[in-house]
Design an enzyme around this catalytic site. Structure first.
Site: not given
Length: 450
Positions: A115, A232, A352
């Protein structure tokens, strides 16, 4: 001649020569300043680690369906550690980020996804719209410098669809609190002009940030493999997909207007939308077509360089047997690789994949089977020069990090079979590229396996 330290309210002043008494004695400011630098370095130099200066790095590029580095195919075996900036902002936890990057490098992993956002939460990077906490930005500077030192590239995600670390919900609350928000719905993140202005300011600040450790602006640093617009993205209030599509087109163009060096992806889970016939044959269930995204149309946007896909069979088809879940994974991956080749002419990166240990029938060996399934499909695609660009497991930790772990995280060397799968994939992909001799870690890792 001696060095004398005198404290006043603004901090230490250094005098070179005899002690100053009532204004008498020589005072040479330049030498005094130089002595101060030497004193601080000798006393606190370990707080600023020295980073080795090696050969200049090139940016990862793409040509059609393949990533390229220095003109050769670049296949990715990587991982997620979302927490690197957050831990680096705390002195007592900072070493965990460095240890994770070093460990990843020693396993031959080439890209770490993490992040580059924290909006209004603990250790916030962006405290409020346009206000940034310098301490946390310096933590991200540290992460990038450490990644370069360990020869790992970073995939940096720029905002969260979920509430963790602020996310789009925090942006909507900021606008609502200032009385300028169009709606309290968190999906207004995608269409509210005020919120889009907030986000563009954040993007500009991030891309043009000058790293306080390396002195390099982020947009000019090849340590960054790529940017990811959002983790996402979903827009439940517009299942047609038009809202997210417009947002991707606008924000991707904005990123590229500032940074033409780096690759860019959306951050999709990979679901097919209501206009795509694959929604009936490949999606895990009917609900997946109603989330406001579409893998093909979202990834086709001209400023998007590669497609991203996630893999969570135990969450998406929880009622099915484990064998059925592995069958789904194979079909899911092959469908998206096929799209990368025939529909997009872009690489597909599985950013992922993982398996929860909270499943009723969970066995550690099941994780190994999932990893092997993913790795085999990526490797076979690479052998055929296909669109499968690589995969990043969710997620890796070092020891004593239970407070940050979730039901997917692993310390890879604690299970020998898992560690072997990961490192063998690193060696197989490096061998395809002819890159084993380029890295001491790869030479030590791969040559001993032969």
């Amino acid at each position: 001649m001696r060095l004398v330290l005198k404290s006043i309210t603004r901090g230490p002043i250094l005098y070179w020569g005899k002690r100053r008494m009532g204004g008498s004695g020589p005072f040479i400011p330049i030498l005094g300043f130089a002595s101060c630098v030497v004193f601080i370095y000798l006393s606190f130099g370990d707080l600023w680690p020295a980073y080795p200066v090696g050969p200049a790095w090139s940016f990862v590029q793409r040509n059609g369906t393949r990533f390229l580095l220095d003109g050769k195919p670049f296949y990715i075996n990587g991982w997620n550690s979302y927490w690197l900036m957050d831990h680096s902002a705390d002195y007592q936890r900072k070493h965990k980020a460095s240890a994770m990057l070093e460990a990843g490098s020693k396993m031959g992993l080439t890209v770490c996804r993490t992040w580059a956002f924290n909006d209004g939460a603990h250790n916030a990077l962006q405290v409020s719209p346009g206000r940034f906490e310098e301490k946390v930005f310096r933590a991200l500077d540290h992460v990038i410098a450490e990644a370069k030192a360990h020869k790992v590239r970073l995939l940096l995600s720029l905002v969260n669809n979920l509430k963790a670390y602020g996310g789009k919900d925090r942006y909507v609350k900021w606008a609502w609190e200032e009385g300028i928000g169009l709606s309290a719905s968190n999906d207004s993140f995608f269409y509210d002009p005020s919120i889009k202005k907030y986000f563009k300011h954040y993007l500009q600040t991030m891309l043009t940030r000058k790293n306080t450790v390396t002195g390099v602006e982020y947009r000019n640093d090849p340590t960054i493999f790529a940017w990811e617009l959002m983790n996402e993205p979903r827009c439940m209030t517009d299942p047609s997909g038009d809202t997210i599509q417009d947002w991707i087109e606008e924000m991707s163009a904005y990123v590229k207007s500032i940074d033409k060096n780096h690759l860019l992806t959306v951050g999709l889970e990979g679901f097919y939308g209501p206009k795509n016939p694959k929604r009936l044959t490949v999606n895990p269930a009917d609900w997946a077509a109603d989330l406001g995204s579409d893998f093909v149309s979202n990834s086709k946007v001209s400023h998007i360089d590669f497609a991203s896909v996630h893999i969570y069979p135990d969450h998406w088809i929880a009622h099915r047997s484990f064998e059925d879940k592995l069958t789904f994974v194979s079909k899911w991956m092959l469908s998206h690789i096929e799209d990368g080749h025939h529909e997009l002419n872009k690489p597909v990166l599985f950013t992922e994949f993982g398996l929860s240990n909270l499943n009723k029938d969970f066995q550690p060996s099941q994780r190994d089977w999932l990893y092997k399934t993913v790795y085999d499909i990526v490797y076979k695609s690479a052998q055929k020069k296909g669109a499968g660009g690589g995969a990043l497991m969710w997620q890796l930790f070092v020891e004593d990090m239970d407070e940050s772990n979730d039901d997917f995280g692993i310390v890879p060397w604690q299970r020998a079979s898992t560690y072997k799968l990961i490192t063998e994939q690193s060696c197989k992909l490096a061998k395809l590229r002819g890159a084993i001799e380029e890295s001491q870690n790869l030479k030590e890792l791969c040559l001993q396996k032969q």
